[in-house]
Write a protein that holds these residues in place. Structure first.
Motif, PDB file in Angstrom:
ATOM      1  N   CYS A   1      49.027  33.223  35.424  1.00 49.00           N
ATOM      2  CA  CYS A   1      49.783  34.464  35.613  1.00 49.00           C
ATOM      3  C   CYS A   1      48.811  35.556  36.042  1.00 49.00           C
ATOM      4  CB  CYS A   1      50.473  34.849  34.305  1.00 49.00           C
ATOM      5  SG  CYS A   1      51.204  36.502  34.328  1.00 49.00           S
ATOM      6  N   LEU A   2      49.116  36.222  37.133  1.00 52.36           N
ATOM      7  CA  LEU A   2      48.230  37.280  37.622  1.00 52.36           C
ATOM      8  C   LEU A   2      48.029  38.362  36.569  1.00 52.36           C
ATOM      9  CD1 LEU A   2      46.614  38.578  39.942  1.00 52.36           C
ATOM     10  CD2 LEU A   2      48.745  39.727  40.618  1.00 52.36           C
ATOM     11  N   ALA A   3      49.100  38.791  35.926  1.00 59.86           N
ATOM     12  CA  ALA A   3      48.991  39.856  34.929  1.00 59.86           C
ATOM     13  C   ALA A   3      48.143  39.411  33.744  1.00 59.86           C
ATOM     14  CB  ALA A   3      50.375  40.283  34.464  1.00 59.86           C
ATOM     15  N   GLY A   4      48.410  38.201  33.238  1.00 60.92           N
ATOM     16  CA  GLY A   4      47.659  37.701  32.089  1.00 60.92           C
ATOM     17  C   GLY A   4      46.195  37.482  32.401  1.00 60.92           C
ATOM     18  N   THR A   5      45.919  36.878  33.542  1.00 56.28           N
ATOM     19  CA  THR A   5      44.536  36.606  33.935  1.00 56.28           C
ATOM     20  C   THR A   5      43.761  37.906  34.110  1.00 56.28           C
ATOM     21  OG1 THR A   5      45.166  34.554  35.028  1.00 56.28           O
ATOM     22  CG2 THR A   5      43.088  35.531  35.709  1.00 56.28           C
ATOM     23  N   THR A   6      44.386  38.884  34.750  1.00 58.06           N
ATOM     24  CA  THR A   6      43.700  40.144  35.022  1.00 58.06           C
ATOM     25  C   THR A   6      43.432  40.926  33.746  1.00 58.06           C
ATOM     26  OG1 THR A   6      44.742  40.264  37.207  1.00 58.06           O
ATOM     27  CG2 THR A   6      43.813  42.296  36.329  1.00 58.06           C
ATOM     28  N   VAL A   7      44.438  41.075  32.903  1.00 57.68           N
ATOM     29  CA  VAL A   7      44.277  41.943  31.736  1.00 57.68           C
ATOM     30  C   VAL A   7      43.294  41.365  30.728  1.00 57.68           C
ATOM     31  CG1 VAL A   7      46.132  41.085  30.219  1.00 57.68           C
ATOM     32  CG2 VAL A   7      45.588  43.549  30.302  1.00 57.68           C
ATOM     33  N   GLN A   8      43.160  40.049  30.683  1.00 58.22           N
ATOM     34  CA  GLN A   8      42.177  39.461  29.773  1.00 58.22           C
ATOM     35  C   GLN A   8      40.759  39.891  30.122  1.00 58.22           C
ATOM     36  OE1 GLN A   8      42.795  35.150  29.453  1.00 58.22           O
ATOM     37  NE2 GLN A   8      44.969  35.578  29.699  1.00 58.22           N
ATOM     38  N   GLU A   9      40.523  40.143  31.394  1.00 54.66           N
ATOM     39  CA  GLU A   9      39.192  40.527  31.847  1.00 54.66           C
ATOM     40  C   GLU A   9      38.929  42.025  31.770  1.00 54.66           C
ATOM     41  OE1 GLU A   9      37.288  38.483  35.305  1.00 54.66           O
ATOM     42  OE2 GLU A   9      39.371  38.070  35.803  1.00 54.66           O
ATOM     43  N   VAL A  10      39.950  42.832  32.046  1.00 55.85           N
ATOM     44  CA  VAL A  10      39.674  44.241  32.356  1.00 55.85           C
ATOM     45  C   VAL A  10      40.361  45.240  31.433  1.00 55.85           C
ATOM     46  CG1 VAL A  10      39.350  43.618  34.782  1.00 55.85           C
ATOM     47  CG2 VAL A  10      41.566  44.477  34.022  1.00 55.85           C
ATOM     48  N   SER A  11      40.932  44.783  30.332  1.00 56.53           N
ATOM     49  CA  SER A  11      41.701  45.709  29.497  1.00 56.53           C
ATOM     50  C   SER A  11      40.857  46.866  28.965  1.00 56.53           C
ATOM     51  CB  SER A  11      42.365  44.968  28.330  1.00 56.53           C
ATOM     52  OG  SER A  11      41.393  44.451  27.452  1.00 56.53           O
ATOM     53  N   GLU A  12      39.561  46.635  28.774  1.00 60.46           N
ATOM     54  CA  GLU A  12      38.690  47.680  28.241  1.00 60.46           C
ATOM     55  C   GLU A  12      38.006  48.497  29.329  1.00 60.46           C
ATOM     56  OE1 GLU A  12      38.583  48.409  25.079  1.00 60.46           O
ATOM     57  OE2 GLU A  12      39.854  46.723  24.494  1.00 60.46           O
ATOM     58  N   THR A  13      38.048  48.032  30.557  1.00 57.36           N
ATOM     59  CA  THR A  13      37.249  48.664  31.608  1.00 57.36           C
ATOM     60  C   THR A  13      38.058  49.254  32.752  1.00 57.36           C
ATOM     61  OG1 THR A  13      36.990  46.503  32.683  1.00 57.36           O
ATOM     62  CG2 THR A  13      35.240  47.200  31.151  1.00 57.36           C
ATOM     63  N   HIS A  14      39.290  48.805  32.942  1.00 57.03           N
ATOM     64  CA  HIS A  14      40.117  49.261  34.062  1.00 57.03           C
ATOM     65  C   HIS A  14      41.509  49.635  33.537  1.00 57.03           C
ATOM     66  CE1 HIS A  14      36.932  47.031  36.076  1.00 57.03           C
ATOM     67  NE2 HIS A  14      37.284  47.581  37.219  1.00 57.03           N
TER      68      HIS A  14
END
Length: 199
Positions: A106-119
């Protein structure tokens, strides 16, 4: 460059970035890789998007729209009975994840796991995708409950639905067990069926 070719280049960039972000992650994916996958120049990329982050925001917006469209065009939509429509939705997504040719990410799941603290902008865009999915599922739950005069905490159950999908995707990525996704969704279906039967 014509308007059509401008739109085409933008769409190619979004499609390419979505694929690469889902496959390799946001951080590991470079603008050069996205341009190569899309078949456009780096200059064209920055003509349409001021940064990789703004491109990722556009990808998440399109992802949400595509999931909504898939939901609304799915075969279960033609089922008249609200309870059977709810179960049809769960069965539909279980079937989607059984497709061996599907990229299970999932694009949303994959992305937020990486960047929730930085973006923060990407975190909020990913959350918008999750909230949209929850709303769609909650609507089906609400309709099913009304049809049987049953009261359930449907917002919480809709979050559980999303958590089941996202958690199952993580388990699949770690284990590469194809059955984990459809099996977990069918366990969720059994839980909802029992909950509705005993309420």
């Amino acid at each position: 460059m014509t308007l059509t070719s401008k739109q085409s280049a933008r769409r190619k960039l979004i499609d390419a970035a979505t694929l690469l972000f889902r496959r390799n992650g946001y951080i590991a994916t470079t603008v050069d890789q996205i341009c190569a996958e899309a078949g456009v120049t780096k200059g064209a990329c920055f003509h349409h998007f001021e940064s990789k982050e703004s491109l990722a925001e556009a990808c998440l917006d399109q992802w949400d729209k595509q999931v909504v469209a898939m939901h609304h065009n799915a075969p279960f939509r033609s089922i008249a009975d609200p309870l059977e429509k709810l179960f049809g939705c769960i069965d539909f997504f279980a079937g989607v994840f059984e497709n061996p040719n599907m990229l299970k990410s999932c694009l949303a799941g994959t992305t937020v796991q990486e960047v929730s603290e930085t973006h923060p902008a990407l975190r909020e865009a990913a959350q918008a995708c999750f909230a949209s999915g929850e709303r769609q599922f909650q609507t089906l739950l609400d309709d099913a409950c009304r049809s049987r005069d049953i009261k359930l905490d449907t917002p919480s159950l809709a979050k559980l639905w999303m958590a089941t999908i996202q958690g199952s995707l993580l388990l699949y990525k770690a284990s590469r067990e194809d059955a984990v996704l459809p099996n977990n969704l069918r366990h969720f279906r059994d839980y909802i069926e029992k909950l509705l039967a005993t309420t």
